[in-house]
Write an enzyme that holds these catalytic residues in place. Structure first.
Site, PDB file in Angstrom:
ATOM      1  N   GLY A   1       0.506  -4.502  10.384  1.00 29.81           N
ATOM      2  CA  GLY A   1       1.751  -4.170   9.599  1.00 29.81           C
ATOM      3  C   GLY A   1       1.780  -2.663   9.349  1.00 29.81           C
ATOM      4  O   GLY A   1       0.796  -1.898   9.110  1.00 29.81           O
TER       5      GLY A   1
ATOM      6  N   LYS B   1       0.798  -1.247   0.176  1.00 31.69           N
ATOM      7  CA  LYS B   1       0.172  -0.108   0.134  1.00 31.69           C
ATOM      8  C   LYS B   1       0.708   1.186   0.067  1.00 31.69           C
ATOM      9  O   LYS B   1       0.567   2.175  -0.789  1.00 31.69           O
ATOM     10  CB  LYS B   1      -1.126   0.081   1.176  1.00 31.69           C
ATOM     11  CG  LYS B   1      -2.151  -1.101   1.164  1.00 31.69           C
ATOM     12  CD  LYS B   1      -2.699  -0.934   2.619  1.00 31.69           C
ATOM     13  CE  LYS B   1      -3.761  -2.172   2.425  1.00 31.69           C
ATOM     14  NZ  LYS B   1      -4.679  -2.209   3.589  1.00 31.69           N
TER      15      LYS B   1
ATOM     16  N   CYS C   1      -0.734   0.770   6.154  1.00 37.28           N
ATOM     17  CA  CYS C   1      -1.036   0.012   7.371  1.00 37.28           C
ATOM     18  C   CYS C   1      -2.134  -1.299   6.914  1.00 37.28           C
ATOM     19  O   CYS C   1      -2.746  -1.053   6.160  1.00 37.28           O
ATOM     20  CB  CYS C   1      -1.723   0.647   8.536  1.00 37.28           C
ATOM     21  SG  CYS C   1      -0.472   2.072   9.358  1.00 37.28           S
ATOM     22  N   ASP C   2      -2.046  -2.282   7.503  1.00 40.02           N
ATOM     23  CA  ASP C   2      -2.990  -3.406   7.344  1.00 40.02           C
ATOM     24  C   ASP C   2      -3.053  -4.137   8.798  1.00 40.02           C
ATOM     25  O   ASP C   2      -2.126  -4.452   9.510  1.00 40.02           O
ATOM     26  CB  ASP C   2      -2.350  -4.367   6.277  1.00 40.02           C
ATOM     27  CG  ASP C   2      -3.627  -5.138   5.752  1.00 40.02           C
ATOM     28  OD1 ASP C   2      -4.494  -4.743   5.128  1.00 40.02           O
ATOM     29  OD2 ASP C   2      -3.863  -6.385   6.331  1.00 40.02           O
ATOM     30  N   SER C   3      -4.464  -4.661   9.047  1.00 41.18           N
ATOM     31  CA  SER C   3      -4.357  -5.501  10.089  1.00 41.18           C
ATOM     32  C   SER C   3      -5.410  -6.688   9.948  1.00 41.18           C
ATOM     33  O   SER C   3      -6.166  -6.743   8.906  1.00 41.18           O
ATOM     34  CB  SER C   3      -5.297  -4.635  11.181  1.00 41.18           C
ATOM     35  OG  SER C   3      -4.644  -3.590  11.579  1.00 41.18           O
TER      36      SER C   3
END
Length: 229
Positions: A131, A67, A94-96
């Protein structure tokens, strides 16, 4: 040589209102530019490259990197006006995902999927992985290094032993359909989280302490991101 304290613009490569609110509460107002990456394709390519399944903390990091790098490249290719606006910009992706019984859970597919997840989570603990990836897209004249780095935060979440009626009522609000793991800690889902072990910002979707550490690796002090007062 001391780190520069010159103001640094931040671009948030996420449409998450919770991430934006977390930064705003800490005195940082980023520009939001939502990435257009194909998340399943990114994960499939990463699995092929690694030769197998990814650990949850690695999966969120791979997506966060994709991203941030996609948005950074897009801003670089934009018009001259956009390039001028984004001078001295850092891009944060970001990623969750929630890990339960070894399974990685992103956003639920629909309301029934959210109800099914809550029936599996209630009264139990799971781990929320987030992340973070930074791309230093600042001009060299502004101190840019071209650096790109990231890390993941992992927080254990203990869910309340909610009954079916509570689950149905919560899912009916629509909130669980839009968030990783089908819950929030800072919204309507807060009453259904008994406690956490780790950084609560990471559960919201953006760990401020981890972001500060990543900035430090680029020799950028946290205070340089804060809005002037």
């Amino acid at each position: 040589m001391p780190a520069s304290t010159a103001p640094v613009r931040l671009v948030l490569a996420s449409q998450s209102p919770a991430r934006l609110a977390t930064l705003a509460a800490a005195g940082v107002t980023p520009r939001v530019v939502v990435s257009s990456v194909d998340e399943p394709a990114v994960l499939d390519a990463a699995r092929a490259g690694f030769g197998g399944d990814l650990e949850p903390a690695d999966a969120v990091l791979v997506l966060a990197q994709a991203k941030a790098e996609e948005v950074s490249a897009r801003l670089e290719d934009d018009s001259a006006d956009s390039r001028e606006f984004e001078a001295s910009a850092l891009v944060l992706g970001c990623d969750s995902m929630l890990e339960l019984d070894g399974e990685i859970l992103g956003k639920p597919a629909d309301a029934e999927d959210a109800r099914r997840r809550w029936r599996a989570m209630r009264g139990r603990a799971a781990v929320l992985h987030t992340g973070h990836w930074l791309v230093d897209a600042r001009d060299p004249d502004d101190g840019g290094t071209g650096g790109t780095l990231g890390a993941s935060s992992s927080t254990t979440v203990h869910f309340a032993d909610v009954d079916d009626e509570e689950i149905d009522a919560y899912v009916a609000t629509g909130e669980p359909l839009h968030v990783a793991g089908a819950f929030t800690i800072d919204g309507l889902g807060g009453p259904y989280v008994d406690r956490i072990e780790g950084d609560h910002h990471g559960v919201v979707g953006l760990s401020l302490p981890l972001l500060r550490e990543l900035l430090g690796e680029l020799d950028i002090p946290w205070r340089s991101l804060r809005d002037p007062r």
